[in-house]
Design a protein around this motif. Structure first.
Motif, mmCIF file in Angstrom:
data_model
loop_
_atom_site.group_PDB
_atom_site.id
_atom_site.type_symbol
_atom_site.label_atom_id
_atom_site.label_comp_id
_atom_site.label_asym_id
_atom_site.label_seq_id
_atom_site.Cartn_x
_atom_site.Cartn_y
_atom_site.Cartn_z
ATOM 1 N N GLN A 114 -25.753 22.428 -40.725
ATOM 2 C CA GLN A 114 -25.440 21.020 -40.552
ATOM 3 C C GLN A 114 -24.042 20.729 -41.095
ATOM 4 O O GLN A 114 -23.489 21.491 -41.886
ATOM 5 C CB GLN A 114 -26.469 20.129 -41.271
ATOM 6 N N GLY A 115 -23.518 19.595 -40.681
ATOM 7 C CA GLY A 115 -22.213 19.184 -41.175
ATOM 8 C C GLY A 115 -21.820 17.820 -40.650
ATOM 9 O O GLY A 115 -22.605 17.138 -39.980
ATOM 10 N N LYS A 154 -22.256 21.959 -29.042
ATOM 11 C CA LYS A 154 -23.236 20.895 -29.222
ATOM 12 C C LYS A 154 -22.771 19.643 -28.498
ATOM 13 O O LYS A 154 -21.699 19.100 -28.780
ATOM 14 C CB LYS A 154 -23.413 20.595 -30.708
ATOM 15 N N ASP A 155 -23.592 19.161 -27.543
ATOM 16 C CA ASP A 155 -23.275 17.925 -26.828
ATOM 17 C C ASP A 155 -23.628 16.733 -27.705
ATOM 18 O O ASP A 155 -24.752 16.637 -28.216
ATOM 19 C CB ASP A 155 -24.052 17.847 -25.518
ATOM 20 N N PHE A 166 -14.118 19.291 -39.483
ATOM 21 C CA PHE A 166 -15.520 19.591 -39.806
ATOM 22 C C PHE A 166 -15.666 19.768 -41.309
ATOM 23 O O PHE A 166 -14.837 20.387 -41.966
ATOM 24 C CB PHE A 166 -15.983 20.864 -39.095
ATOM 25 N N GLU A 167 -16.754 19.198 -41.853
ATOM 26 C CA GLU A 167 -17.056 19.329 -43.269
ATOM 27 C C GLU A 167 -18.525 19.697 -43.437
ATOM 28 O O GLU A 167 -19.391 19.132 -42.760
ATOM 29 C CB GLU A 167 -16.797 18.017 -44.015
ATOM 30 N N PHE A 168 -18.790 20.639 -44.345
ATOM 31 C CA PHE A 168 -20.171 20.922 -44.704
ATOM 32 C C PHE A 168 -20.688 19.770 -45.561
ATOM 33 O O PHE A 168 -19.904 19.016 -46.143
ATOM 34 C CB PHE A 168 -20.262 22.247 -45.454
ATOM 35 N N PRO A 169 -22.016 19.607 -45.655
ATOM 36 C CA PRO A 169 -22.569 18.470 -46.407
ATOM 37 C C PRO A 169 -22.033 18.328 -47.816
ATOM 38 O O PRO A 169 -21.744 17.211 -48.270
ATOM 39 C CB PRO A 169 -24.075 18.765 -46.400
ATOM 40 N N ASN A 170 -21.885 19.463 -48.539
ATOM 41 C CA ASN A 170 -21.375 19.357 -49.914
ATOM 42 C C ASN A 170 -19.925 18.902 -49.950
ATOM 43 O O ASN A 170 -19.513 18.154 -50.842
ATOM 44 C CB ASN A 170 -21.531 20.695 -50.640
ATOM 45 N N GLN A 171 -19.129 19.310 -48.950
ATOM 46 C CA GLN A 171 -17.732 18.863 -48.880
ATOM 47 C C GLN A 171 -17.669 17.373 -48.575
ATOM 48 O O GLN A 171 -16.857 16.642 -49.158
ATOM 49 C CB GLN A 171 -16.985 19.651 -47.796
ATOM 50 N N TYR A 172 -18.515 16.919 -47.664
ATOM 51 C CA TYR A 172 -18.532 15.500 -47.307
ATOM 52 C C TYR A 172 -18.954 14.646 -48.496
ATOM 53 O O TYR A 172 -18.355 13.602 -48.767
ATOM 54 C CB TYR A 172 -19.484 15.292 -46.125
ATOM 55 N N GLN A 182 -14.962 7.494 -36.668
ATOM 56 C CA GLN A 182 -15.998 7.491 -37.696
ATOM 57 C C GLN A 182 -16.557 8.896 -37.897
ATOM 58 O O GLN A 182 -16.523 9.731 -36.997
ATOM 59 C CB GLN A 182 -17.127 6.533 -37.318
ATOM 60 N N THR A 183 -17.073 9.153 -39.088
ATOM 61 C CA THR A 183 -17.666 10.447 -39.404
ATOM 62 C C THR A 183 -19.098 10.490 -38.882
ATOM 63 O O THR A 183 -19.883 9.571 -39.094
ATOM 64 C CB THR A 183 -17.646 10.693 -40.914
ATOM 65 N N VAL A 184 -19.433 11.602 -38.190
ATOM 66 C CA VAL A 184 -20.734 11.727 -37.539
ATOM 67 C C VAL A 184 -21.450 12.974 -38.057
ATOM 68 O O VAL A 184 -20.843 14.045 -38.178
ATOM 69 C CB VAL A 184 -20.571 11.818 -36.004
ATOM 70 N N TYR A 185 -22.733 12.833 -38.354
ATOM 71 C CA TYR A 185 -23.562 13.957 -38.791
ATOM 72 C C TYR A 185 -24.044 14.743 -37.572
ATOM 73 O O TYR A 185 -24.518 14.169 -36.589
ATOM 74 C CB TYR A 185 -24.766 13.452 -39.588
ATOM 75 N N VAL A 186 -23.920 16.080 -37.617
ATOM 76 C CA VAL A 186 -24.341 16.917 -36.494
ATOM 77 C C VAL A 186 -25.124 18.118 -37.003
ATOM 78 O O VAL A 186 -24.924 18.591 -38.117
ATOM 79 C CB VAL A 186 -23.126 17.408 -35.674
ATOM 80 N N GLU A 187 -26.028 18.582 -36.164
ATOM 81 C CA GLU A 187 -26.794 19.798 -36.434
ATOM 82 C C GLU A 187 -26.355 20.844 -35.423
ATOM 83 O O GLU A 187 -26.445 20.641 -34.212
ATOM 84 C CB GLU A 187 -28.291 19.518 -36.324
ATOM 85 N N LEU A 188 -25.874 21.994 -35.926
ATOM 86 C CA LEU A 188 -25.276 23.016 -35.078
ATOM 87 C C LEU A 188 -25.968 24.361 -35.272
ATOM 88 O O LEU A 188 -26.870 24.500 -36.106
ATOM 89 C CB LEU A 188 -23.784 23.141 -35.396
#
Length: 217
Positions: free
Chosen positions: A133-134, A104-105, A147-153, A118-124
């Protein structure tokens, strides 16, 4: 002197055997006497096993019973430091934040935040082309991407968000939805009604303000 224990080792000079030559350099009587007395001797023009010419100090080792080479330790230390600095520079160069994560670019906005840590939201998409997502965070020290899944974040930032909410309640006089109708001041760490009385206050809707009627004569 033993290099490991720093103990002095005694050896009879009659047992010392000095070779006639060392690495292609023939020794004269004076040089042999120097080595027999346990003193270091500097030799030039020796030939290594690879055919290269080199110079070095030699000295008889009473523990191992042979003549050993005493290379310049300060020079070796400098070479070691130069090698470490070179490795460090190479390591720093490889620790630049990648612009692509799992195919993912990242957009310019995402990358600017990402490279700053900083933590960035990405869709993979996974190997089966299924979306997921993560959140990704770049570690500048080791050059790795976490990398963190949404629930981990959410679990990781939850204590931080709760702390922000409680700070606003205690320090800035703000309220939250669970305590907005309470008349008593909140205690430290309190985010919900602490007893039945406060719960009744919270459940009781606030009465609308009465409007004053004006007489028209």
């Amino acid at each position: 002197m033993d290099k490991l224990t720093n103990e002095l080792i005694a050896l009879r000079t009659s047992l010392i055997k000095i070779p006639n030559g060392i690495k292609g350099v023939q020794l004269n009587d004076e040089q042999k006497q120097t080595l027999t007395e346990g003193k270091p001797l500097y030799l030039e023009g020796m030939t290594s096993t690879k055919g290269a010419s080199f110079n070095a100090n030699v000295q008889y080792n009473a523990d191992k019973n042979y003549v050993e080479f005493l290379f310049d330790r300060s020079n070796n230390n400098q070479q070691s430091q130069n090698k470490q600095q070179s490795n460090q520079q190479s390591q720093n160069q490889t620790q630049e934040a990648p612009r692509t994560f799992r195919g993912k670019d990242l957009t310019d906005e995402q990358y600017n935040k990402f490279k700053d840590g900083q933590t960035v939201y990405v869709e993979l998409k996974d190997k089966k082309d299924q979306p997921y997502q993560g959140y990704i965070t770049f570690n500048k020290e080791n050059g790795k991407t976490n990398f963190e899944f949404p629930n981990q974040y959410k679990e990781r930032v939850k204590p931080v968000e709760e702390h922000k909410t409680q700070t606003a309640v205690n320090s800035e006089g703000k309220t939250n939805e669970a305590t907005k109708n309470l008349k008593e001041p909140l205690q430290k760490g309190q985010q919900t009604p602490k007893n039945e009385k406060q719960q009744e206050q919270q459940n009781k809707p606030k009465a609308p303000a009465k409007s004053r009627s004006r007489k028209v004569s």
